[in-house]
Design an enzyme around this catalytic site. Structure first.
Site: not given
Ligand code: DGP
Length: 115
Positions: A30-32, A87, A95-96, A100-102
């Site tokens: 799950r996204d944070i 993205n 960002e990361v 990753h696929m949302h």
């Molecule tokens: P993007 O903008 O597509 O790179 O999305 C990166 C996503 O990663 C963003 O929605 C927040 C999520 N995220 C970043 N750090 C962490 C983390 O430490 N844990 C979790 N669960 N999600 C994270």
């Protein structure tokens, strides 16, 4: 070897995350900062920094990401639909830098881009 991000630590369970699925190829958690009632990230266990870095050898993991997305969507009860989004780099607002696929769902989503 591409650089590790926080997602590698999540895969190895070195930092806490709400992991909903993991196998030899992919991990989903799950996204944070959830933007929708269901907001899950599905990632390859192998470090692929961006969608611009995928290769033929990654096709098994990339295909698995879609299969896992479908299974999670069923588990989450997203029978009305959902959105899968990747993205890519700066213009894609990534960002990361671990591909990753949302998976967004659980409410009616708006247009993908403002018209
Ligand atoms: P993007 O903008 O597509 O790179 O999305 C990166 C996503 O990663 C963003 O929605 C927040 C999520 N995220 C970043 N750090 C962490 C983390 O430490 N844990 C979790 N669960 N999600 C994270």
């Amino acid at each position: 070897m591409p650089e590790e991000t926080i997602f590698s630590k999540i895969i190895r369970k070195e930092i806490p995350a709400d992991i909903v699925y993991q196998d030899d190829l992919v991990t989903a958690f799950r996204d944070i900062n959830p933007l929708t009632p269901t907001h899950i990230l599905i990632i390859p266990n192998k470090i692929i920094p961006t969608a611009a870095d995928v290769n033929e050898e990654d096709e098994a993991a990339l295909g698995r990401m879609f299969t896992v997305a479908r299974k999670i969507a069923e588990q989450e009860g997203l029978d009305k639909g959902y959105r899968l989004l990747v993205n890519c780099k700066e213009h894609g607002r990534q960002e990361v830098y671990h591909l990753h696929m949302h998976l967004f769902g659980g409410k009616q989503l708006g247009n993908m881009l403002p018209k």
